[in-house]
Design a protein around this motif. Structure first.
Motif, short mmCIF file in Angstrom:
data_model
loop_
_atom_site.label_atom_id
_atom_site.label_comp_id
_atom_site.label_asym_id
_atom_site.label_seq_id
_atom_site.Cartn_x
_atom_site.Cartn_y
_atom_site.Cartn_z
N ARG A 31 0.82 -1.21 0.00
CA ARG A 31 0.00 0.00 0.00
C ARG A 31 0.86 1.27 0.00
N HIS A 32 2.00 1.23 0.66
CA HIS A 32 2.78 2.45 0.85
C HIS A 32 4.08 2.50 0.05
N GLN A 33 4.42 1.39 -0.62
CA GLN A 33 5.72 1.35 -1.28
C GLN A 33 5.89 2.43 -2.35
N SER A 34 4.82 2.70 -3.07
CA SER A 34 4.93 3.64 -4.19
C SER A 34 5.35 5.03 -3.71
N ARG A 35 4.64 5.53 -2.73
CA ARG A 35 4.93 6.88 -2.24
C ARG A 35 6.29 6.95 -1.55
N VAL A 36 6.58 5.91 -0.75
CA VAL A 36 7.86 5.92 -0.02
C VAL A 36 9.02 5.89 -1.01
N ARG A 37 8.90 5.04 -2.03
CA ARG A 37 9.99 4.95 -3.01
C ARG A 37 10.10 6.22 -3.83
N THR A 38 8.95 6.83 -4.14
CA THR A 38 8.99 8.08 -4.91
C THR A 38 9.66 9.19 -4.10
N VAL A 39 9.29 9.31 -2.84
CA VAL A 39 9.92 10.32 -1.98
C VAL A 39 11.43 10.11 -1.96
N LEU A 40 11.83 8.86 -1.78
CA LEU A 40 13.26 8.59 -1.67
C LEU A 40 13.98 8.80 -3.00
N ARG A 41 13.31 8.55 -4.09
CA ARG A 41 13.94 8.82 -5.39
C ARG A 41 14.20 10.31 -5.57
N ARG A 42 13.27 11.11 -5.10
CA ARG A 42 13.48 12.55 -5.22
C ARG A 42 14.59 12.99 -4.26
N LEU A 43 14.60 12.42 -3.07
CA LEU A 43 15.62 12.81 -2.09
C LEU A 43 17.01 12.40 -2.52
N THR A 44 17.12 11.28 -3.20
CA THR A 44 18.43 10.77 -3.61
C THR A 44 18.80 11.25 -5.02
N ARG A 45 18.17 12.29 -5.47
CA ARG A 45 18.45 12.88 -6.79
C ARG A 45 18.29 11.86 -7.91
N GLY A 46 17.27 11.04 -7.80
CA GLY A 46 16.96 10.12 -8.88
C GLY A 46 17.76 8.83 -8.88
N ASP A 47 18.52 8.58 -7.82
CA ASP A 47 19.27 7.33 -7.73
C ASP A 47 18.31 6.22 -7.31
N MET A 48 17.77 5.53 -8.33
CA MET A 48 16.69 4.58 -8.06
C MET A 48 17.15 3.39 -7.22
N ALA A 49 18.36 2.91 -7.48
CA ALA A 49 18.84 1.74 -6.73
C ALA A 49 19.01 2.09 -5.26
N LEU A 50 19.63 3.25 -5.01
CA LEU A 50 19.82 3.67 -3.63
C LEU A 50 18.46 3.93 -2.97
N ALA A 51 17.56 4.57 -3.71
CA ALA A 51 16.24 4.87 -3.15
C ALA A 51 15.51 3.58 -2.76
N ASP A 52 15.61 2.56 -3.61
CA ASP A 52 14.93 1.30 -3.28
C ASP A 52 15.60 0.59 -2.11
N ASP A 53 16.92 0.69 -2.03
CA ASP A 53 17.61 0.12 -0.86
C ASP A 53 17.13 0.80 0.42
N LEU A 54 17.04 2.13 0.36
CA LEU A 54 16.60 2.87 1.55
C LEU A 54 15.14 2.57 1.87
N ALA A 55 14.33 2.40 0.83
CA ALA A 55 12.92 2.08 1.05
C ALA A 55 12.81 0.70 1.73
N GLN A 56 13.63 -0.22 1.26
CA GLN A 56 13.62 -1.56 1.86
C GLN A 56 14.03 -1.48 3.33
N THR A 77 2.66 8.90 8.00
CA THR A 77 3.52 9.91 8.63
C THR A 77 4.70 9.24 9.32
N TRP A 78 4.39 8.17 10.01
CA TRP A 78 5.41 7.45 10.76
C TRP A 78 6.44 6.83 9.82
N ILE A 79 5.96 6.22 8.74
CA ILE A 79 6.88 5.53 7.82
C ILE A 79 7.75 6.55 7.08
#
Lengths: 187, 105
Positions: A31-56, A77-79
């Motif tokens: 339910r939440h993976q899409s938004r969490v991964r999208t946030v992290l992709r933006r935070l990591t300047r588009g580094d998708m691999a790093l963003a997915d590692d951080l999301a995991q 909010t918590w996640i």
């Protein structure tokens, strides 16, 4: 996964806590993976691999610490708070991340009246986001991508409320400065 | 539409764009550690306190003293009898175990 009546986040969390229900946690992740991964992709300047590692890492930490979740807050909010912490820790490992305010203020009159076509905007937006400072990206990520209020963003990012608001204003000014010429070119 | 409206619009649209799972959930579920044994959270304290008590009782038995008599001696302030010393040692062992458990929370 069949869902006759979609359980709420709170019900799923209770199922995990009371019955050690891993499937319920899987639904939360789905339910939440899409938004969490999208946030992290933006935070990591588009580094998708790093963003997915951080999301995991974020979801694994959530699993470990779910018993500390307070039900008066939204699970999202918590996640996001966990995700921001994971990103900040990672950024500090790589270099000194700075969430402080910069001096390079771009004026934003906020009165321009034009619309940008959606087609090329997304790619341009990704590039424009990369140019923001860490603090500005974090504030935009929290307020728009994680959909937190300014107060929630301040708490999640560990920065003063005024700083969050300033970061958001400056980030939007920078985005406008970078994206407006592309829009005009497209017209 | 003002500039801010426009920027907010594309930011919100970008944020709302669904990202295909692509096996992400499966990877997360595969890496989840075993849950902390919440349902048997009493087990560790019980083992520690029980082993301290058992050790004290065994020590008393080997030394040929009576633990109940030791506690009676302590209560009656009868001084440092063997039985009283054994009882005090057992209490001390249990207190230390309790402190170890408390510091581990």
């Amino acid at each position: 996964m069949a869902e006759s009546a979609s359980p709420s986040d709170a019900e799923l969390i209770l199922a995990v806590l009371q019955r050690d229900d891993r499937r319920a946690f899987g639904v939360l992740v789905e339910r939440h993976q899409s938004r969490v991964r999208t946030v992290l992709r933006r935070l990591t300047r588009g580094d998708m691999a790093l963003a997915d590692d951080l999301a995991q890492e974020t979801f694994v930490l959530a699993w470990r610490n779910l018993k500390s979740f307070r039900f008066e807050a939204r699970f999202s909010t918590w996640i996001y708070r966990i995700a921001f912490n994971a990103w900040q820790s990672e950024a500090r490992k790589r270099r000194e991340v700075s969430l402080e305010l910069d001096d390079d203020v771009l004026a934003d009159d906020g009165n321009s009246t034009f619309e940008m076509p959606d087609v090329a905007a997304r790619i341009d937006l990704e590039r424009a986001m990369e140019a923001l400072s860490d603090g500005e990206r974090a504030a935009i990520g929290a307020c728009y991508y994680a959909d937190l209020s300014h107060e929630e963003a301040a708490a999640a990012l560990g920065m003063p409320l005024g700083t969050v608001k300033t970061h958001v204003l400056r980030a939007k000014a920078k985005l406008r400065a970078r994206l407006a010429p592309k829009k005009e070119k497209a017209e | 539409m003002t500039t801010n409206d426009w920027i907010e619009k594309i930011l919100r649209e970008d944020a709302a764009r669904p990202l295909a799972d692509g096996g992400f959930t499966r990877r997360v579920m595969d890496t989840l550690p075993a849950r902390q044994a919440q349902r048997i959270s009493w087990l560790r304290p019980a083992l520690m306190m029980g082993s301290a008590a058992l050790g004290g009782a065994l020590a008393a038995a080997i030394a040929g003293t009576s633990l109940p008599q030791g506690f009676i001696d302590i209560v009656q302030m009868r001084g440092l009898t063997h039985a009283a010393l054994t009882g005090m040692a057992m209490v001390a062992a249990m207190v230390v175990s309790a402190l170890v458990l408390a510091s581990d929370v």
